[in-house]
Every structure is written in structure tokens, then in C-alpha cells.
Design a protein around this motif. Structure first.
Motif, mmCIF file in Angstrom:
data_model
loop_
_atom_site.group_PDB
_atom_site.id
_atom_site.type_symbol
_atom_site.label_atom_id
_atom_site.label_comp_id
_atom_site.label_asym_id
_atom_site.label_seq_id
_atom_site.Cartn_x
_atom_site.Cartn_y
_atom_site.Cartn_z
ATOM 1 N N GLU A 37 0.805 -1.229 0.000
ATOM 2 C CA GLU A 37 0.000 0.000 0.000
ATOM 3 C C GLU A 37 0.833 1.273 0.000
ATOM 4 O OE1 GLU A 37 -2.784 -0.121 3.193
ATOM 5 O OE2 GLU A 37 -3.935 -1.752 2.289
ATOM 6 N N ASN A 38 1.944 1.274 0.712
ATOM 7 C CA ASN A 38 2.773 2.478 0.812
ATOM 8 C C ASN A 38 4.002 2.406 -0.091
ATOM 9 O OD1 ASN A 38 1.075 3.667 2.774
ATOM 10 N ND2 ASN A 38 2.019 2.392 4.342
ATOM 11 N N CYS A 39 3.927 1.601 -1.117
ATOM 12 C CA CYS A 39 5.041 1.414 -2.045
ATOM 13 C C CYS A 39 4.663 1.954 -3.427
ATOM 14 C CB CYS A 39 5.379 -0.069 -2.170
ATOM 15 S SG CYS A 39 5.799 -0.866 -0.616
ATOM 16 N N SER A 40 5.675 2.213 -4.233
ATOM 17 C CA SER A 40 5.449 2.665 -5.613
ATOM 18 C C SER A 40 5.500 1.465 -6.555
ATOM 19 C CB SER A 40 6.519 3.667 -6.029
ATOM 20 O OG SER A 40 6.476 4.808 -5.205
ATOM 21 N N PHE A 41 4.449 1.314 -7.356
ATOM 22 C CA PHE A 41 4.382 0.233 -8.334
ATOM 23 C C PHE A 41 5.332 0.525 -9.480
ATOM 24 C CE2 PHE A 41 2.384 -1.502 -12.240
ATOM 25 C CZ PHE A 41 2.479 -2.846 -11.931
ATOM 26 N N LEU A 42 6.173 -0.446 -9.835
ATOM 27 C CA LEU A 42 7.138 -0.268 -10.917
ATOM 28 C C LEU A 42 6.759 -1.009 -12.190
ATOM 29 C CD1 LEU A 42 10.443 -0.618 -8.859
ATOM 30 C CD2 LEU A 42 9.282 1.487 -9.578
ATOM 31 N N GLY A 43 5.991 -2.081 -12.056
ATOM 32 C CA GLY A 43 5.583 -2.826 -13.234
ATOM 33 C C GLY A 43 5.634 -4.318 -13.005
ATOM 34 N N PRO A 44 5.126 -5.071 -13.978
ATOM 35 C CA PRO A 44 5.138 -6.537 -13.862
ATOM 36 C C PRO A 44 6.506 -7.112 -14.233
ATOM 37 C CG PRO A 44 4.068 -5.893 -15.890
ATOM 38 C CD PRO A 44 4.403 -4.621 -15.158
ATOM 39 N N GLY A 89 8.697 -27.538 -15.494
ATOM 40 C CA GLY A 89 9.285 -26.300 -15.008
ATOM 41 C C GLY A 89 8.305 -25.429 -14.268
ATOM 42 N N THR A 90 8.737 -24.186 -14.024
ATOM 43 C CA THR A 90 7.958 -23.214 -13.259
ATOM 44 C C THR A 90 8.006 -21.859 -13.945
ATOM 45 O OG1 THR A 90 8.431 -24.323 -11.170
ATOM 46 C CG2 THR A 90 7.776 -22.025 -11.036
ATOM 47 N N VAL A 91 6.865 -21.178 -13.943
ATOM 48 C CA VAL A 91 6.773 -19.800 -14.398
ATOM 49 C C VAL A 91 6.149 -18.995 -13.258
ATOM 50 C CG1 VAL A 91 5.775 -18.206 -16.075
ATOM 51 C CG2 VAL A 91 6.479 -20.498 -16.795
ATOM 52 N N SER A 92 6.813 -17.902 -12.859
ATOM 53 C CA SER A 92 6.303 -17.035 -11.799
ATOM 54 C C SER A 92 6.117 -15.626 -12.341
ATOM 55 C CB SER A 92 7.276 -16.994 -10.614
ATOM 56 O OG SER A 92 7.334 -18.239 -9.977
ATOM 57 N N HIS A 93 4.976 -15.031 -12.015
ATOM 58 C CA HIS A 93 4.669 -13.652 -12.379
ATOM 59 C C HIS A 93 4.520 -12.845 -11.100
ATOM 60 C CE1 HIS A 93 3.925 -14.748 -16.559
ATOM 61 N NE2 HIS A 93 3.279 -15.802 -16.089
ATOM 62 N N ALA A 94 4.981 -11.589 -11.140
ATOM 63 C CA ALA A 94 4.919 -10.751 -9.950
ATOM 64 C C ALA A 94 4.809 -9.292 -10.353
ATOM 65 C CB ALA A 94 6.156 -10.969 -9.089
ATOM 66 N N ASP A 95 4.398 -8.475 -9.394
ATOM 67 C CA ASP A 95 4.408 -7.019 -9.555
ATOM 68 C C ASP A 95 5.554 -6.473 -8.735
ATOM 69 O OD1 ASP A 95 2.169 -6.966 -11.218
ATOM 70 O OD2 ASP A 95 0.777 -6.783 -9.545
ATOM 71 N N ALA A 96 6.381 -5.642 -9.360
ATOM 72 C CA ALA A 96 7.548 -5.072 -8.704
ATOM 73 C C ALA A 96 7.188 -3.745 -8.038
ATOM 74 C CB ALA A 96 8.665 -4.845 -9.726
ATOM 75 N N TYR A 97 7.773 -3.511 -6.870
ATOM 76 C CA TYR A 97 7.524 -2.294 -6.094
ATOM 77 C C TYR A 97 8.826 -1.730 -5.555
ATOM 78 C CZ TYR A 97 2.566 -3.474 -6.044
ATOM 79 O OH TYR A 97 1.282 -3.742 -6.412
ATOM 80 N N SER A 98 8.783 -0.419 -5.294
ATOM 81 C CA SER A 98 9.838 0.248 -4.561
ATOM 82 C C SER A 98 9.222 0.714 -3.254
ATOM 83 C CB SER A 98 10.378 1.450 -5.348
ATOM 84 O OG SER A 98 11.347 2.132 -4.591
ATOM 85 N N CYS A 99 9.709 0.167 -2.154
ATOM 86 C CA CYS A 99 9.152 0.471 -0.831
ATOM 87 C C CYS A 99 10.213 1.188 0.018
ATOM 88 C CB CYS A 99 8.724 -0.806 -0.119
ATOM 89 S SG CYS A 99 7.543 -1.797 -1.044
ATOM 90 N N LYS A 100 9.725 2.072 0.876
ATOM 91 C CA LYS A 100 10.660 2.797 1.770
ATOM 92 C C LYS A 100 10.799 2.087 3.074
ATOM 93 C CE LYS A 100 9.810 7.061 -0.470
ATOM 94 N NZ LYS A 100 9.779 8.426 -0.496
#
Length: 100
Positions: A37-44, A89-100
């Protein structure tokens, strides 16, 4: 005997395919969606690994690729959105964030 050495070589080659964390990615952590919630979304981002020695090894390598990708775009956290594993195998998807 030649087949034995061929198998040993193949196992050594396949086990060397796992992805290690970069120095920057060591500090990248997995967080919950609520924790973002308090982080900046950077992308998938995503990571995949196939045909390793074990499903668990493929899953760990895929997550290491996710962490490396997050670090590459300047993030320090990610929310895992989907992971699909099977015998291949494995495939993982995630949303990247920059948190303080």
C-alpha cells in the motif's frame, strides 16, 4: 560405460542452469498485496525455469529470476501474482515495487 559418463555430464550441465541472485537482488523481498500500500508500483516482472533436476529447484530459480528482474528496474519488493509449476518447469509472475 560411455552412457554413464554421458549421463553424468548431462546432470552436471542441467544442475548448473539454476539462476543465482545478483548482489542487488539479495535484498529484494516478497511482500503481501496489503504490504504494498505504501510502495510505488514499478511494473510486472516474471521468471521461468524449465527442465531442472527438481520441481522445487525450478521454482526457486524462477523466483530468483523474479528478484533479479525487480532489482534491475530499481525495486526492492514484489507481490507474487501467479506461479505455475509442473514436471517440466515453473513460471512465476509478480508485480515489482519500490518500498521505503
Amino acid at each position: 560405460m560411455k552412457t554413464f559418463y554421458s549421463m553424468i555430464t548431462a546432470v552436471a550441465f542441467l544442475s548448473a542452469c539454476s539462476t543465482e541472485l545478483t548482489n542487488q537482488a539479495v535484498s529484494v523481498r516478497q511482500i503481501s498485496l496489503a504490504g504494498a500500500e505504501n510502495c510505488s508500483f514499478l511494473g510486472p516482472v516474471s521468471g521461468s525455469e524449465f527442465f531442472g533436476l527438481t520441481v522445487a529447484g525450478d521454482a526457486q530459480s524462477a523466483l530468483n529470476k523474479v528478484r533479479n528482474s525487480v532489482a534491475e528496474i530499481g525495486g526492492n519488493a514484489f507481490v507474487l501474482t501467479q506461479t505455475v509449476s509442473d514436471a517440466d518447469g515453473t513460471v512465476s509472475h509478480a508485480d515489482a515495487y519500490s518500498c521505503k
